[in-house]
Design a protein around this motif. Sequence first.
Motif, PDB file in Angstrom:
ATOM      1  N   GLY A 110     -13.521  -9.007 -10.805  1.00  0.00           N
ATOM      2  CA  GLY A 110     -12.325  -8.307 -11.215  1.00  0.00           C
ATOM      3  C   GLY A 110     -11.563  -7.876  -9.982  1.00  0.00           C
ATOM      4  N   PHE A 111     -10.453  -7.203 -10.199  1.00  0.00           N
ATOM      5  CA  PHE A 111      -9.652  -6.796  -9.051  1.00  0.00           C
ATOM      6  C   PHE A 111     -10.310  -5.644  -8.299  1.00  0.00           C
ATOM      7  CE2 PHE A 111      -6.582  -3.994  -7.104  1.00  0.00           C
ATOM      8  CZ  PHE A 111      -5.843  -4.877  -6.331  1.00  0.00           C
ATOM      9  N   ILE A 112     -10.392  -5.795  -6.996  1.00  0.00           N
ATOM     10  CA  ILE A 112     -10.790  -4.688  -6.124  1.00  0.00           C
ATOM     11  C   ILE A 112      -9.724  -4.597  -5.045  1.00  0.00           C
ATOM     12  CG2 ILE A 112     -12.493  -3.775  -4.515  1.00  0.00           C
ATOM     13  CD1 ILE A 112     -13.643  -3.872  -7.258  1.00  0.00           C
ATOM     14  N   CYS A 121      -7.788   0.208  -0.727  1.00  0.00           N
ATOM     15  CA  CYS A 121      -8.463   1.473  -1.055  1.00  0.00           C
ATOM     16  C   CYS A 121      -9.696   1.287  -1.933  1.00  0.00           C
ATOM     17  CB  CYS A 121      -7.484   2.429  -1.738  1.00  0.00           C
ATOM     18  SG  CYS A 121      -7.065   1.959  -3.433  1.00  0.00           S
ATOM     19  N   GLY A 122      -9.961   0.043  -2.398  1.00  0.00           N
ATOM     20  CA  GLY A 122     -11.159  -0.212  -3.193  1.00  0.00           C
ATOM     21  C   GLY A 122     -11.017   0.132  -4.660  1.00  0.00           C
ATOM     22  N   HIS A 123      -9.834   0.507  -5.085  1.00  0.00           N
ATOM     23  CA  HIS A 123      -9.589   0.826  -6.481  1.00  0.00           C
ATOM     24  C   HIS A 123      -9.804  -0.415  -7.351  1.00  0.00           C
ATOM     25  CE1 HIS A 123      -7.957   3.355  -9.643  1.00  0.00           C
ATOM     26  NE2 HIS A 123      -7.127   2.396 -10.002  1.00  0.00           N
ATOM     27  N   GLY A 124     -10.304  -0.206  -8.564  1.00  0.00           N
ATOM     28  CA  GLY A 124     -10.710  -1.348  -9.386  1.00  0.00           C
ATOM     29  C   GLY A 124      -9.717  -1.771 -10.447  1.00  0.00           C
ATOM     30  N   ALA A 125      -8.523  -1.245 -10.461  1.00  0.00           N
ATOM     31  CA  ALA A 125      -7.550  -1.646 -11.469  1.00  0.00           C
ATOM     32  C   ALA A 125      -6.211  -1.922 -10.821  1.00  0.00           C
ATOM     33  CB  ALA A 125      -7.391  -0.555 -12.526  1.00  0.00           C
ATOM     34  N   ALA A 126      -5.531  -2.942 -11.353  1.00  0.00           N
ATOM     35  CA  ALA A 126      -4.247  -3.308 -10.777  1.00  0.00           C
ATOM     36  C   ALA A 126      -3.315  -3.795 -11.868  1.00  0.00           C
ATOM     37  CB  ALA A 126      -4.427  -4.386  -9.721  1.00  0.00           C
ATOM     38  N   TYR A 127      -2.052  -3.751 -11.599  1.00  0.00           N
ATOM     39  CA  TYR A 127      -1.051  -4.336 -12.477  1.00  0.00           C
ATOM     40  C   TYR A 127      -0.754  -5.742 -11.988  1.00  0.00           C
ATOM     41  CZ  TYR A 127      -0.457   0.566 -13.586  1.00  0.00           C
ATOM     42  OH  TYR A 127      -0.681   1.862 -13.935  1.00  0.00           O
ATOM     43  N   GLN A 183      -0.682  -5.478  -8.065  1.00  0.00           N
ATOM     44  CA  GLN A 183      -0.380  -4.237  -7.360  1.00  0.00           C
ATOM     45  C   GLN A 183      -1.419  -3.202  -7.744  1.00  0.00           C
ATOM     46  OE1 GLN A 183       3.740  -2.669  -6.946  1.00  0.00           O
ATOM     47  NE2 GLN A 183       2.973  -0.949  -8.083  1.00  0.00           N
ATOM     48  N   CYS A 184      -2.058  -2.653  -6.755  1.00  0.00           N
ATOM     49  CA  CYS A 184      -3.108  -1.660  -6.975  1.00  0.00           C
ATOM     50  C   CYS A 184      -2.560  -0.479  -7.780  1.00  0.00           C
ATOM     51  CB  CYS A 184      -3.638  -1.177  -5.619  1.00  0.00           C
ATOM     52  SG  CYS A 184      -4.822   0.159  -5.775  1.00  0.00           S
ATOM     53  N   GLY A 185      -3.340  -0.057  -8.774  1.00  0.00           N
ATOM     54  CA  GLY A 185      -2.910   1.056  -9.608  1.00  0.00           C
ATOM     55  C   GLY A 185      -2.982   2.394  -8.902  1.00  0.00           C
ATOM     56  N   ALA A 186      -3.688   2.438  -7.795  1.00  0.00           N
ATOM     57  CA  ALA A 186      -3.865   3.706  -7.086  1.00  0.00           C
ATOM     58  C   ALA A 186      -2.910   3.837  -5.904  1.00  0.00           C
ATOM     59  CB  ALA A 186      -5.310   3.853  -6.620  1.00  0.00           C
ATOM     60  N   CYS A 187      -2.988   2.872  -4.974  1.00  0.00           N
ATOM     61  CA  CYS A 187      -2.204   3.012  -3.746  1.00  0.00           C
ATOM     62  C   CYS A 187      -0.984   2.087  -3.726  1.00  0.00           C
ATOM     63  CB  CYS A 187      -3.079   2.748  -2.521  1.00  0.00           C
ATOM     64  SG  CYS A 187      -3.503   1.003  -2.279  1.00  0.00           S
ATOM     65  N   ARG A 188      -0.856   1.244  -4.745  1.00  0.00           N
ATOM     66  CA  ARG A 188       0.283   0.324  -4.872  1.00  0.00           C
ATOM     67  C   ARG A 188       0.309  -0.775  -3.812  1.00  0.00           C
ATOM     68  NH1 ARG A 188       5.278   4.082  -7.071  1.00  0.00           N
ATOM     69  NH2 ARG A 188       4.147   4.907  -8.854  1.00  0.00           N
ATOM     70  N   HIS A 189      -0.799  -0.974  -3.174  1.00  0.00           N
ATOM     71  CA  HIS A 189      -0.913  -2.121  -2.265  1.00  0.00           C
ATOM     72  C   HIS A 189      -0.782  -3.388  -3.088  1.00  0.00           C
ATOM     73  CE1 HIS A 189      -2.386  -4.517   1.112  1.00  0.00           C
ATOM     74  NE2 HIS A 189      -3.153  -5.176   0.248  1.00  0.00           N
ATOM     75  N   GLN A 190      -0.050  -4.387  -2.562  1.00  0.00           N
ATOM     76  CA  GLN A 190       0.145  -5.630  -3.297  1.00  0.00           C
ATOM     77  C   GLN A 190      -0.644  -6.751  -2.655  1.00  0.00           C
ATOM     78  OE1 GLN A 190       4.362  -6.240  -3.528  1.00  0.00           O
ATOM     79  NE2 GLN A 190       4.625  -4.627  -5.069  1.00  0.00           N
ATOM     80  N   THR A 191      -1.310  -7.544  -3.501  1.00  0.00           N
ATOM     81  CA  THR A 191      -2.084  -8.680  -3.015  1.00  0.00           C
ATOM     82  C   THR A 191      -1.843  -9.870  -3.925  1.00  0.00           C
ATOM     83  OG1 THR A 191      -4.277  -9.387  -2.309  1.00  0.00           O
ATOM     84  CG2 THR A 191      -4.169  -8.061  -4.305  1.00  0.00           C
ATOM     85  N   SER A 192      -1.836 -11.043  -3.333  1.00  0.00           N
ATOM     86  CA  SER A 192      -1.561 -12.234  -4.130  1.00  0.00           C
ATOM     87  C   SER A 192      -2.826 -13.037  -4.340  1.00  0.00           C
ATOM     88  CB  SER A 192      -0.508 -13.110  -3.463  1.00  0.00           C
ATOM     89  OG  SER A 192      -0.962 -13.519  -2.205  1.00  0.00           O
TER      90      SER A 192
END
Length: 71
Positions: A39-41, A45-51, A62-71
Motif C-alpha cells: 500500500g502507499f507509504i 513522513c511514512g504516513h500510510g494513506a494518500a489521495y 499525495q500524502c494525506g498527512a504532509c502532502r508530499h507528492q509521489t508518482s
Amino acid sequence: MAINGIQFQKGLSLPAFLRDYGTEEQCEALFIKARLPDGFICPCCGHGAAYEFKRRELRYWQCGACRHQTS
Ligand SMILES: [Zn+2]
C-alpha cells in the motif's frame, strides 16, 4: 491497451486471464499492487494513506498527512 509484462505472463490460460485481467480496472489495480505491495507509504513522513490523482497520463499520490507528492 498497452503491451506490458502482466498481459504476457506465461502459463496463464485464457479463462484465467480473463477472470484476473478482464477489465482495465482490474489490470490497473494489479499494477498498483505490484508497484505498491504494502500500500502507499509516504517516502517523506511514512504516513500510510494518500489521495490519488491523475494528471494527463501521469498517476501520482499525495500524502494525506504532509502532502508530499509521489508518482
Ligand atoms: Zn507524508
